[in-house]
Every structure is written in structure tokens, then in C-alpha cells.
Design an enzyme around this catalytic site. Structure first.
Site, PDB file in Angstrom:
ATOM      1  N   CYS A  55       1.013  -2.507  -4.378  1.00  0.00           N
ATOM      2  CA  CYS A  55       1.646  -1.192  -4.318  1.00  0.00           C
ATOM      3  C   CYS A  55       2.783  -0.867  -5.027  1.00  0.00           C
ATOM      4  CB  CYS A  55       1.848  -0.730  -2.846  1.00  0.00           C
ATOM      5  SG  CYS A  55       0.030  -0.729  -1.919  1.00  0.00           S
TER       6      CYS A  55
HETATM    7  C1  BEZ Z   1      -0.553  -4.785  -1.742  1.00  0.00           C
HETATM    8  O1  BEZ Z   1      -0.194  -3.830  -2.297  1.00  0.00           O
HETATM    9  O2  BEZ Z   1      -0.472  -5.950  -2.384  1.00  0.00           O
HETATM   10  C2  BEZ Z   1      -1.579  -5.077  -0.679  1.00  0.00           C
HETATM   11  C3  BEZ Z   1      -1.453  -4.002   0.267  1.00  0.00           C
HETATM   12  C4  BEZ Z   1      -2.392  -3.923   1.476  1.00  0.00           C
HETATM   13  C5  BEZ Z   1      -3.252  -5.235   1.549  1.00  0.00           C
HETATM   14  C6  BEZ Z   1      -3.343  -6.133   0.641  1.00  0.00           C
HETATM   15  C7  BEZ Z   1      -2.420  -5.926  -0.509  1.00  0.00           C
END
Ligand code: BEZ
Length: 214
Positions: free
Chosen positions: A48
Site C-alpha cells: 500500500c
Molecule cells: C501490503 O500493502 O503490503 C499488504 C496489506 C495488507 C495485507 C497484505 C499486504
């Protein structure tokens, strides 16, 4: 369990929500612009962080296309604000566009952004492209583990905006400035009228013309 099943052509649901840029009334905020409403699963997570940094850097490209961008997760505004500092530090730019704080999942449920089969507690990576008529023109759904390609989103918006103005379609992997396809609803006779410089027919139904201008 969320039951929202928004489809292409549906009216994008209106809502009022707090954001990092103050409260927005969604339809009023969109005005005559196109819109991108997207969700990310969680603040302070790695994929994210890269997505929000990429979108922050690309925001001028969305603005140039008359597209307003707004993000959402089930985090609080105060988390979005603290996380933005990390985004600025690690990705070179923090988002200027608003991020909706939706800890009660009001907007997330309205748009069906929580998919219990993926996670009960986080939104998936949803994208809704909304036209100036407030109707949904395109949707994307990615899982948490796969970061989105925002160049592809811009490319798709270029196609949506072109095909809203002209009775054409865009072929696979089309990019701005390349040949486009005359839709089957336009007869050869009509195509000859519209394109006096001619068109190229590979088959009776696969007809190319240069991208029409404004
Ligand atoms: C990420 O943004 O890396 C992420 C967010 C939620 C679950 C798994 C990965």
C-alpha cells in the site's frame, strides 16, 4: 457480509465522509469531473505504501485528464496523516488527494470493498472509475498481495474518455495516439462518411482508423 454488487453503468452511490482534506459530499465534490475512488487494505503496510506513493507522483496525470482521485481504507484519518509522512519519506511524495477515513466501513460496504473470502477486516484493492454522469465506467479488484499498475489505469481512462467522445473502441494494449477500431454498429457506408481519408479493413468486422482528434 457485504451485499453490494455494483456493476458497470450503475450510478456510483453518493456519500458524505471525512477525509484528510475535510469532509466531502462525493457527488458534489466530483462536480463535472471524472473520478477514481480506490481502496487499499491497510495503512502502514508495504505494498500500500508503494501504491500511494505511485499515485501521489502520478496525480498531475489524473488532473490533466480531468480526473479527481480519492482513496479509502478502514483506518482513521489520524492514521492516514501519520502514514503520509512515511509515504513522503520512502516514496518521495505524499498524497495530495483526499484519503477517506472509514473505520466503520460505511463507504467500503456501500461499494462492496470488503470481500470476506479475502479478509473480514480489510478492504481489497478496488478501483471505481466514475464518469461525469456519475455512472461507473470501469472497476478493478486486486488482492492485497498484488500492487496495481496505475499506468494501466491511466491508459484505460484514456480509452474511456476517447470512446465517450467518438464511436470507436480501442484494441488490446492500445496507447494514446495509436490506431483505433470502428465499432460494429457503424456500417461501412457510415464509416466512409465519417472517415473520408478511408479506413483499413482486416476483416469485415475488424476495421482500423487513426485515432480521431477533438
Ligand atoms: C501490503 O500493502 O503490503 C499488504 C496489506 C495488507 C495485507 C497484505 C499486504
Amino acid at each position: 457480509m457485504t451485499t453490494s454488487n455494483l456493476q458497470l453503468g450503475d450510478l456510483a452511490p453518493d456519500f458524505t465522509a471525512p477525509t484528510t482534506r475535510g469532509e466531502i459530499r462525493f457527488h458534489e465534490w466530483l462536480g463535472d469531473s471524472w473520478g477514481v475512488l480506490f481502496s487499499h487494505p491497510k495503512d502502514f503496510t508495504p505494498v500500500c505504501t508503494t501504491e500511494l506513493g505511485t499515485l501521489a507522483r502520478l496525480e498531475p496525470e489524473f488532473t490533466r485528464r480531468n480526473v479527481k482521485v480519492v482513496g479509502l481504507s478502514v483506518d482513521a484519518i489520524s492514521d492516514h496523516e501519520r502514514w503520509s509522512e512515511d509515504i513522503a519519506r520512502t516514496q518521495g511524495q505524499a498524497p495530495d488527494f483526499p484519503l477517506i477515513g472509514d473505520p466503520e466501513r460505511r463507504v467500503a460496504d456501500l461499494y462492496g470493498m470488503v470481500h470476506p473470502g479475502a479478509s473480514d477486516t480489510m478492504t481489497v484493492r478496488s478501483v471505481f472509475v466514475i464518469g461525469p454522469d456519475k455512472k461507473i465506467k470501469l472497476t478493478l479488484t486486486y488482492p492485497a498481495s498484488t500492487g496495481r499498475n496505475f499506468q494501466e489505469l491511466l491508459r484505460a481512462i484514456d480509452s474511456l474518455q476517447l470512446t465517450a467522445r467518438h464511436q470507436v473502441a480501442t484494441p488490446a494494449d492500445w496507447k494514446q495516439g495509436e490506431e483505433v477500431i470502428i465499432v460494429p454498429a457503424v456500417s461501412d457506408e457510415e464509416a466512409n462518411r465519417r472517415y473520408p481519408d478511408g479506413f483499413r479493413a482486416e476483416t469485415p468486422y475488424l476495421r482500423y482508423v487513426p485515432q480521431p482528434g477533438e
